[in-house]
Design an enzyme around this catalytic site. Structure first.
Site, PDB file in Angstrom:
ATOM      1  N   ALA A 126      -0.388  12.537 -10.344  1.00 40.59           N
ATOM      2  CA  ALA A 126      -1.117  12.812  -9.107  1.00 40.59           C
ATOM      3  C   ALA A 126      -0.632  11.801  -8.081  1.00 40.59           C
ATOM      4  O   ALA A 126      -0.154  10.721  -8.446  1.00 40.59           O
ATOM      5  CB  ALA A 126      -2.605  12.661  -9.353  1.00 40.59           C
TER       6      ALA A 126
ATOM      7  N   GLU B 267      -0.263  16.593 -17.610  1.00 41.38           N
ATOM      8  CA  GLU B 267      -1.374  17.559 -17.711  1.00 41.38           C
ATOM      9  C   GLU B 267      -0.951  18.942 -17.213  1.00 41.38           C
ATOM     10  O   GLU B 267      -1.318  19.962 -17.782  1.00 41.38           O
ATOM     11  CB  GLU B 267      -2.584  17.039 -16.910  1.00 41.38           C
ATOM     12  CG  GLU B 267      -3.178  15.793 -17.551  1.00 41.38           C
ATOM     13  CD  GLU B 267      -4.241  15.129 -16.682  1.00 41.38           C
ATOM     14  OE1 GLU B 267      -3.918  14.705 -15.563  1.00 41.38           O
ATOM     15  OE2 GLU B 267      -5.392  15.041 -17.127  1.00 41.38           O
TER      16      GLU B 267
ATOM     17  N   GLY C 221      -0.977  13.417 -14.116  1.00 43.11           N
ATOM     18  CA  GLY C 221      -1.218  14.811 -13.713  1.00 43.11           C
ATOM     19  C   GLY C 221      -0.015  15.708 -14.005  1.00 43.11           C
ATOM     20  O   GLY C 221      -0.180  16.917 -14.190  1.00 43.11           O
TER      21      GLY C 221
ATOM     22  N   GLU D  48      -2.842   6.698 -16.981  1.00 46.13           N
ATOM     23  CA  GLU D  48      -3.959   6.488 -16.042  1.00 46.13           C
ATOM     24  C   GLU D  48      -4.653   5.138 -16.243  1.00 46.13           C
ATOM     25  O   GLU D  48      -5.169   4.550 -15.287  1.00 46.13           O
ATOM     26  CB  GLU D  48      -4.996   7.624 -16.176  1.00 46.13           C
ATOM     27  CG  GLU D  48      -4.572   8.942 -15.555  1.00 46.13           C
ATOM     28  CD  GLU D  48      -3.700   9.808 -16.445  1.00 46.13           C
ATOM     29  OE1 GLU D  48      -3.264   9.331 -17.521  1.00 46.13           O
ATOM     30  OE2 GLU D  48      -3.455  10.967 -16.071  1.00 46.13           O
TER      31      GLU D  48
HETATM   32  N1  DAK Z   1       2.242   9.065  -6.597  1.00 50.05           N
HETATM   33  C1  DAK Z   1       2.811   8.814  -5.387  1.00 50.05           C
HETATM   34  N2  DAK Z   1       4.085   8.425  -5.230  1.00 50.05           N
HETATM   35  C2  DAK Z   1       4.834   8.301  -6.342  1.00 50.05           C
HETATM   36  C3  DAK Z   1       4.312   8.552  -7.643  1.00 50.05           C
HETATM   37  C4  DAK Z   1       2.951   8.969  -7.739  1.00 50.05           C
HETATM   38  N3  DAK Z   1       2.369   9.265  -8.911  1.00 50.05           N
HETATM   39  N4  DAK Z   1       5.296   8.327  -8.540  1.00 50.05           N
HETATM   40  C5  DAK Z   1       6.383   7.949  -7.825  1.00 50.05           C
HETATM   41  N5  DAK Z   1       6.110   7.940  -6.510  1.00 50.05           N
HETATM   42  C6  DAK Z   1       7.014   7.610  -5.402  1.00 50.05           C
HETATM   43  C7  DAK Z   1       7.236   6.094  -5.322  1.00 50.05           C
HETATM   44  O1  DAK Z   1       6.167   5.477  -4.637  1.00 50.05           O
HETATM   45  C8  DAK Z   1       8.567   6.032  -4.563  1.00 50.05           C
HETATM   46  O2  DAK Z   1       8.292   6.270  -3.195  1.00 50.05           O
HETATM   47  P1  DAK Z   1       8.913   5.303  -2.041  1.00 50.05           P
HETATM   48  O3  DAK Z   1       8.475   3.942  -2.408  1.00 50.05           O
HETATM   49  O4  DAK Z   1      10.398   5.521  -2.185  1.00 50.05           O
HETATM   50  O5  DAK Z   1       8.327   5.845  -0.773  1.00 50.05           O
HETATM   51  C9  DAK Z   1       9.305   7.250  -5.084  1.00 50.05           C
HETATM   52  O6  DAK Z   1       8.320   8.119  -5.644  1.00 50.05           O
HETATM   53  C10 DAK Z   1      10.324   6.918  -6.176  1.00 50.05           C
HETATM   54  O7  DAK Z   1       9.631   6.211  -7.183  1.00 50.05           O
HETATM   55  P2  DAK Z   1      10.169   4.807  -7.758  1.00 50.05           P
HETATM   56  O8  DAK Z   1      10.954   4.079  -6.732  1.00 50.05           O
HETATM   57  O9  DAK Z   1       9.010   4.118  -8.368  1.00 50.05           O
HETATM   58  O10 DAK Z   1      11.175   5.312  -8.884  1.00 50.05           O
HETATM   59  P3  DAK Z   1      11.593   4.545 -10.213  1.00 50.05           P
HETATM   60  O11 DAK Z   1      12.742   5.287 -10.784  1.00 50.05           O
HETATM   61  O12 DAK Z   1      11.758   3.071  -9.958  1.00 50.05           O
HETATM   62  O13 DAK Z   1      10.348   4.692 -11.195  1.00 50.05           O
HETATM   63  C11 DAK Z   1       8.515   5.890 -12.225  1.00 50.05           C
HETATM   64  C12 DAK Z   1       9.957   5.986 -11.644  1.00 50.05           C
HETATM   65  C13 DAK Z   1       8.072   7.335 -12.556  1.00 50.05           C
HETATM   66  C14 DAK Z   1       8.547   5.089 -13.525  1.00 50.05           C
HETATM   67  C15 DAK Z   1       7.591   5.218 -11.189  1.00 50.05           C
HETATM   68  O14 DAK Z   1       7.746   5.910  -9.966  1.00 50.05           O
HETATM   69  C16 DAK Z   1       6.156   5.259 -11.588  1.00 50.05           C
HETATM   70  O15 DAK Z   1       5.712   4.478 -12.431  1.00 50.05           O
HETATM   71  N6  DAK Z   1       5.413   6.159 -10.946  1.00 50.05           N
HETATM   72  C17 DAK Z   1       3.988   6.280 -11.110  1.00 50.05           C
HETATM   73  C18 DAK Z   1       3.677   6.901 -12.443  1.00 50.05           C
HETATM   74  C19 DAK Z   1       2.195   7.027 -12.576  1.00 50.05           C
HETATM   75  O16 DAK Z   1       1.507   6.066 -12.850  1.00 50.05           O
HETATM   76  N7  DAK Z   1       1.747   8.205 -12.251  1.00 50.05           N
HETATM   77  C20 DAK Z   1       0.319   8.451 -12.059  1.00 50.05           C
HETATM   78  C21 DAK Z   1      -0.272   8.689 -13.370  1.00 50.05           C
HETATM   79  S1  DAK Z   1      -1.994   8.746 -13.151  1.00 50.05           S
HETATM   80  C22 DAK Z   1      -7.820  12.440 -10.567  1.00 50.05           C
HETATM   81  C23 DAK Z   1      -7.283  13.322 -11.463  1.00 50.05           C
HETATM   82  C24 DAK Z   1      -6.070  13.069 -12.002  1.00 50.05           C
HETATM   83  C25 DAK Z   1      -5.406  11.924 -11.679  1.00 50.05           C
HETATM   84  C26 DAK Z   1      -5.925  11.031 -10.782  1.00 50.05           C
HETATM   85  C27 DAK Z   1      -7.145  11.284 -10.223  1.00 50.05           C
HETATM   86  N8  DAK Z   1      -9.063  12.688  -9.961  1.00 50.05           N
HETATM   87  C28 DAK Z   1      -9.790  13.861 -10.391  1.00 50.05           C
HETATM   88  C29 DAK Z   1      -9.559  11.916  -8.892  1.00 50.05           C
HETATM   89  C30 DAK Z   1      -4.137  11.686 -12.267  1.00 50.05           C
HETATM   90  C31 DAK Z   1      -3.641  10.469 -12.245  1.00 50.05           C
HETATM   91  C32 DAK Z   1      -2.280  10.279 -12.602  1.00 50.05           C
HETATM   92  O17 DAK Z   1      -1.448  11.133 -12.534  1.00 50.05           O
END
Ligand code: DAK
Length: 261
Positions: A67, A115, A112, A135
């Site tokens: 997400a 999921e 997400g 998460e």
């Molecule tokens: N959200 C927003 N931007 C994201 C993102 C995300 N989940 N994942 C990556 N990006 C963006 C980065 O910010 C970066 O943008 P800029 O800085 O260039 O503007 C761009 O994508 C490239 O990412 P990286 O530079 O970080 O790329 P790397 O190769 O270095 O790393 C990575 C890739 C996938 C390991 C890293 O990007 C990363 O750790 N990303 C986040 C992974 C993550 O934690 N995802 C979220 C999981 S939690 C909810 C329901 C569901 C959810 C939440 C709330 N509610 C009902 C309220 C779900 C939550 C989740 O999904």
């Protein structure tokens, strides 16, 4: 709807839906979720002329990296609950679609994103794919059905480990655990495999496919007796012209011509 973040193409009866936010690793922002909702709740069920759907992410690096974290700053509990309920309903519309949906997981499928691919009927991954529910790193839990579906696919022990550590599962390990149907070296090969599967499924009786999906979903619905659902659905398909055609074609030693009736 005018899709801005989904790219939808139809070729030889296969709809390919690509989430198109490559610079943010296809992270699911509110607009993407809205478009997915419209596509799976309204657009896809109304279209009659396709065999199945491939859902994938733009580029070679990510299916969906979660997400969009940037949109969740400042949420309170009431908003969180409402958003989780809404997201779950969108993902149910994928899982409950009467036509097969295959996720081609071309890189990161996190939070997400994991999921989302789990709500699809089948998953074909590229070798660089990685699955995870990180998460807890953000102080939250999966909210789009991850705590339920990951357990269904890989069992409680491994699912708890992944959700508590936030670790990523490489594609081949995900296949070994039953989360992924096939792993292919490249995205092009994964799309080719998904296409071949959809063409094969497309040769079967469409109402039988719809009733297989519904009956299997019933197994995971605590409010439904799955065996009873199977009995009812068996009755439904027995009543179809396609059943008569399938059985007659077998006896006459020819290929059946199913019409979805
Ligand atoms: N959200 C927003 N931007 C994201 C993102 C995300 N989940 N994942 C990556 N990006 C963006 C980065 O910010 C970066 O943008 P800029 O800085 O260039 O503007 C761009 O994508 C490239 O990412 P990286 O530079 O970080 O790329 P790397 O190769 O270095 O790393 C990575 C890739 C996938 C390991 C890293 O990007 C990363 O750790 N990303 C986040 C992974 C993550 O934690 N995802 C979220 C999981 S939690 C909810 C329901 C569901 C959810 C939440 C709330 N509610 C009902 C309220 C779900 C939550 C989740 O999904």
């Amino acid at each position: 709807m005018n899709y801005e973040l989904l790219n939808i193409e139809q070729q030889e009866g296969i709809l390919t839906v690509t989430i198109n936010r490559e610079t943010a690793l296809n992270a699911l922002n509110a607009q993407t979720l809205k478009e997915l909702q419209f596509f799976f709740e309204q657009d896809a069920p109304q279209r009659m002329d396709y065999k199945g759907i491939i859902l994938t992410g733009a580029g070679e690096k990510a299916f969906v990296a979660g997400a969009d974290i940037k949109e969740f700053l400042g949420l309170d509990g009431t908003q969180g609950e409402a958003l989780a309920r809404h997201g779950q309903s969108v993902f149910f519309s994928i899982e409950r679609l009467a036509k097969p949906v295959i996720a081609v997981v071309n890189g990161y499928a996190l939070g997400g994103g994991c999921e989302l691919c789990m709500a699809c009927h089948l998953r074909i991954a590229t070798q660089n794919a990685a699955f995870g529910q990180p998460e807890v790193n953000l102080g939250i839990i999966p909210g789009y059905g991850g705590t339920q579906r990951l357990v269904q696919y890989i069992g409680k022990s491994k699912a708890l480990e992944l959700m508590m550590t936030g670790d990523m599962l490489p594609a081949e390990e995900a296949q070994r655990l039953g989360l992924v149907n096939y792993v292919l070296p490249t995205k092009a090969e994964a799309i080719e495999k998904a296409t071949a599967l959809l063409h094969k499924i497309g040769t079967k009786a469409p109402l039988a496919i719809a009733n297989v999906i519904q009956s299997v979903n019933a197994y995971f619905d605590a409010h439904v007796d799955g065996f009873e659902a199977e009995v009812k659905n068996f009755g439904t398909v027995t009543d179809t012209n396609d059943f008569q055609e399938g059985a007659t074609a077998f006896v006459e030693k020819r290929k059946p011509q199913f019409k979805g009736k």
